[in-house]
Write an enzyme that holds these catalytic residues in place. Sequence first.
Site, mmCIF file in Angstrom:
data_model
loop_
_atom_site.group_PDB
_atom_site.id
_atom_site.type_symbol
_atom_site.label_atom_id
_atom_site.label_comp_id
_atom_site.label_asym_id
_atom_site.label_seq_id
_atom_site.Cartn_x
_atom_site.Cartn_y
_atom_site.Cartn_z
ATOM 1 N N TYR A 6 0.799 -1.224 0.000
ATOM 2 C CA TYR A 6 0.000 0.000 0.000
ATOM 3 C C TYR A 6 0.836 1.281 0.000
ATOM 4 O O TYR A 6 0.283 2.374 -0.084
ATOM 5 C CB TYR A 6 -0.971 0.000 1.183
ATOM 6 C CG TYR A 6 -2.212 -0.812 0.901
ATOM 7 C CD1 TYR A 6 -3.087 -0.472 -0.122
ATOM 8 C CD2 TYR A 6 -2.504 -1.956 1.644
ATOM 9 C CE1 TYR A 6 -4.217 -1.220 -0.406
ATOM 10 C CE2 TYR A 6 -3.631 -2.720 1.375
ATOM 11 C CZ TYR A 6 -4.481 -2.343 0.344
ATOM 12 O OH TYR A 6 -5.594 -3.097 0.065
ATOM 13 N N GLU A 63 -4.075 -29.598 11.406
ATOM 14 C CA GLU A 63 -4.149 -29.027 10.057
ATOM 15 C C GLU A 63 -5.224 -27.957 9.936
ATOM 16 O O GLU A 63 -4.947 -26.840 9.502
ATOM 17 C CB GLU A 63 -4.422 -30.139 9.031
ATOM 18 C CG GLU A 63 -4.629 -29.603 7.620
ATOM 19 C CD GLU A 63 -5.141 -30.661 6.647
ATOM 20 O OE1 GLU A 63 -5.512 -30.271 5.529
ATOM 21 O OE2 GLU A 63 -5.173 -31.849 6.996
ATOM 22 N N ASP A 116 -5.528 -34.488 7.611
ATOM 23 C CA ASP A 116 -6.416 -35.384 6.864
ATOM 24 C C ASP A 116 -5.597 -36.470 6.173
ATOM 25 O O ASP A 116 -4.436 -36.242 5.782
ATOM 26 C CB ASP A 116 -7.193 -34.608 5.801
ATOM 27 C CG ASP A 116 -8.291 -33.731 6.391
ATOM 28 O OD1 ASP A 116 -8.738 -34.024 7.514
ATOM 29 O OD2 ASP A 116 -8.694 -32.753 5.723
#
Length: 358
Positions: free
Chosen positions: A100, A186, A239
């Site tokens: 910015y 996770e 997972d």
Amino acid sequence: MAFAPMGPEASFFEVLDQHRASLLAALRRGGGEPAGGGTRLASRFEDSVGLQMASYCTMRKIRSDSLKSVKKFALILKILSVIYKLVQSNTYATKRDIYYTDSQLFGNQTVVDNIINDISCMLKMPRISLHILSTSKGLIAGNLRYLEEDGTRVHCTCGSTAVAVPSNIQGIQNLITDAKFLLIVEKDATFQRLLDDSFCNRMSPCIMVTGKGVPDLNTRLLVKKLWDTFHIPVFALVDADPHGIEIMCIYKYGSMAMSFEAHNLTVPAIRWLGLLPSDIKRLNIPRDTLIPLTKQDQVKLDSVLKRPYVTCQPFWRKEMEIMADSKLKAGIQALTFLSSDYLSRVYLPNKLKFGGWI
């Protein structure tokens, strides 16, 4: 002030304590960490901090007198000037802050991110030494206290509310914990579910961290700092799919994009606690709760299996081959088929008590 004992009896942590002793012994030998599964010892992953930039890597030249690279050259100088001012004034800025400063010139955030990585690599200095901070998205909970750079005292708890990972990991000090282990989770949803189920309280003393998927730099730095400071066992709960394995590998071995900073980010001592593909069959999880591997999943899995560090992890390879053969994946939430709190009350406690990690 000591942490109040809330968790299981000391005998519960016997295998964990043995695992920590093996990790410390490996550190004393200078080998980093043993590469076996559970309490078994296999060949050590010696003299490694994960994925590192090769000395023979291809170099790109950016020239001020080339039309193709003049803009890139100008942008590098622009960001170097911002870094110089930050260092001179002993102040810090995020990558977003830098974007910015002249958003029209940079065009988009990715341009800034890539140039900062290039500068960090070129100067062989971590971003924090350039006074550039990354925005944190991770969370931490459990038996941990520390002092932030501005003097703020942070007391993480085992309650239902987690603490945001600090933006300046290098600046935190006076870390105090009596945790027996650190659990990397996770996904944010799983992390919150464990908090709601009072997993931290029942397994106290422990620490839980989540990077909410692919971890940001600060979450990785925090995990590394906790390992370097306390040398407690670190486990990953992901997972049973190629994406989860990839995330675990980022914590353990690093990523190609940040290979030049691997020594500050990776924890080769991390163990895979779950969800293991072999657990799916062992626990009789119904096939209709599983998900077929997509073509992209299969490409990712093949890619991970070909990576050099997998040769040092025969137990990991076996699990990934089980997934490849079955062509099925499963999220941690598949365990809710057994019971709504099976993960927090049965699966994880048994894994931790009996050494069910690889």
